[in-house]
Design an enzyme around this catalytic site. Sequence first.
Site, PDB file in Angstrom:
ATOM      1  N   LYS A  49       0.831  -1.204   0.000  1.00 36.45           N
ATOM      2  CA  LYS A  49       0.000   0.000   0.000  1.00 36.45           C
ATOM      3  C   LYS A  49       0.865   1.252   0.000  1.00 36.45           C
ATOM      4  O   LYS A  49       1.755   1.403   0.833  1.00 36.45           O
ATOM      5  CB  LYS A  49      -0.925   0.025   1.217  1.00 36.45           C
ATOM      6  N   ASP A  76      -3.708   4.261  -1.806  1.00 31.22           N
ATOM      7  CA  ASP A  76      -4.678   4.616  -0.771  1.00 31.22           C
ATOM      8  C   ASP A  76      -4.692   6.136  -0.557  1.00 31.22           C
ATOM      9  O   ASP A  76      -4.093   6.649   0.382  1.00 31.22           O
ATOM     10  CB  ASP A  76      -4.297   3.887   0.528  1.00 31.22           C
ATOM     11  N   LYS A  78      -7.856   7.902  -0.893  1.00 29.77           N
ATOM     12  CA  LYS A  78      -9.195   8.203  -0.358  1.00 29.77           C
ATOM     13  C   LYS A  78      -9.787   9.481  -0.965  1.00 29.77           C
ATOM     14  O   LYS A  78     -10.143  10.425  -0.260  1.00 29.77           O
ATOM     15  CB  LYS A  78      -9.146   8.329   1.167  1.00 29.77           C
ATOM     16  N   ASP A  81     -14.419  14.376  -3.289  1.00 29.99           N
ATOM     17  CA  ASP A  81     -14.588  15.712  -3.857  1.00 29.99           C
ATOM     18  C   ASP A  81     -15.816  15.672  -4.762  1.00 29.99           C
ATOM     19  O   ASP A  81     -16.561  14.689  -4.755  1.00 29.99           O
ATOM     20  CB  ASP A  81     -13.322  16.105  -4.642  1.00 29.99           C
ATOM     21  N   THR A 135     -11.240   2.981  10.705  1.00 29.86           N
ATOM     22  CA  THR A 135     -11.109   2.107  11.863  1.00 29.86           C
ATOM     23  C   THR A 135     -10.633   2.853  13.108  1.00 29.86           C
ATOM     24  O   THR A 135     -10.621   2.287  14.203  1.00 29.86           O
ATOM     25  CB  THR A 135     -10.143   0.942  11.567  1.00 29.86           C
ATOM     26  N   ARG A 229       2.424  -0.824  10.601  1.00 23.32           N
ATOM     27  CA  ARG A 229       3.455  -0.640  11.619  1.00 23.32           C
ATOM     28  C   ARG A 229       3.982  -1.929  12.260  1.00 23.32           C
ATOM     29  O   ARG A 229       5.190  -2.033  12.504  1.00 23.32           O
ATOM     30  CB  ARG A 229       2.951   0.344  12.677  1.00 23.32           C
TER      31      ARG A 229
END
Length: 249
Positions: A49, A76, A78, A81, A135, A229
Amino acid sequence: YKLNKVFFLYLYKMKAQKQTQLIVALDTNSIEGALSIADRIGNKVDWFKVGKQLFCSHGPIAVKRLKSMGKKVFLDLKFHDIPNTVSQAVCAAAETGADMINVHASGGSEMMKVAKDALKKKNPDVLLIAVTVLTSMDDESLRLVLDRNDNYTSAQHVSHLAKLAKTVGLDGVVASAHEIEIIRNACGSNFKLVIPGIRPSDSSINDQKRIMTPAEAALRGADFIVVGRPITQSADPASVADSILREIN
């Protein structure tokens, strides 16, 4: 005994039909650091990603460098608009070589449909998915954003947004693992589910709230799980990725 046998045969059949894939999130400012992680992990993982942090630091080259290594890329960003702006943005994003792109479902049906139509006309093989509820948000924080005082839940809102995305022809959604069954019931088995907020049992939850382990998400039927992470900040990313793959397989 017979009921248990039927249940486990059902789980086995479902698992055989749907193999959960791991996406490693390269959330860093350093393109060399990101590429080093991808190289160290090697061919164990196909998907990586590229998010806002890496893309804003290095632009399309981050995607192109990963593609040159034979990787698949989830871009990614997102997008959220007006319909015309988003439709142009997803087409430009596809030109980088990305294999999967996302928009915010809260941008509405028209925005998603116009983006989908434009993308599928230009790059029909690129997956377009919609973000439902982040999330990092729980029921209370969602109700605050929506200005609701009732018992409306994030699960209800995820289901609503997923059905909107399905109706206009998107390939799937990004959602918490806690909503997998709800979305499956509403949108069917072929609707792609990309699940962030995944944390191995021995990892810190960081800023996530609606989280789940890799095995739990895989058993519930996730098509993709996104882990960042716990892998990228470890001393041995390949070992952690391998451990997660063994868990979901």
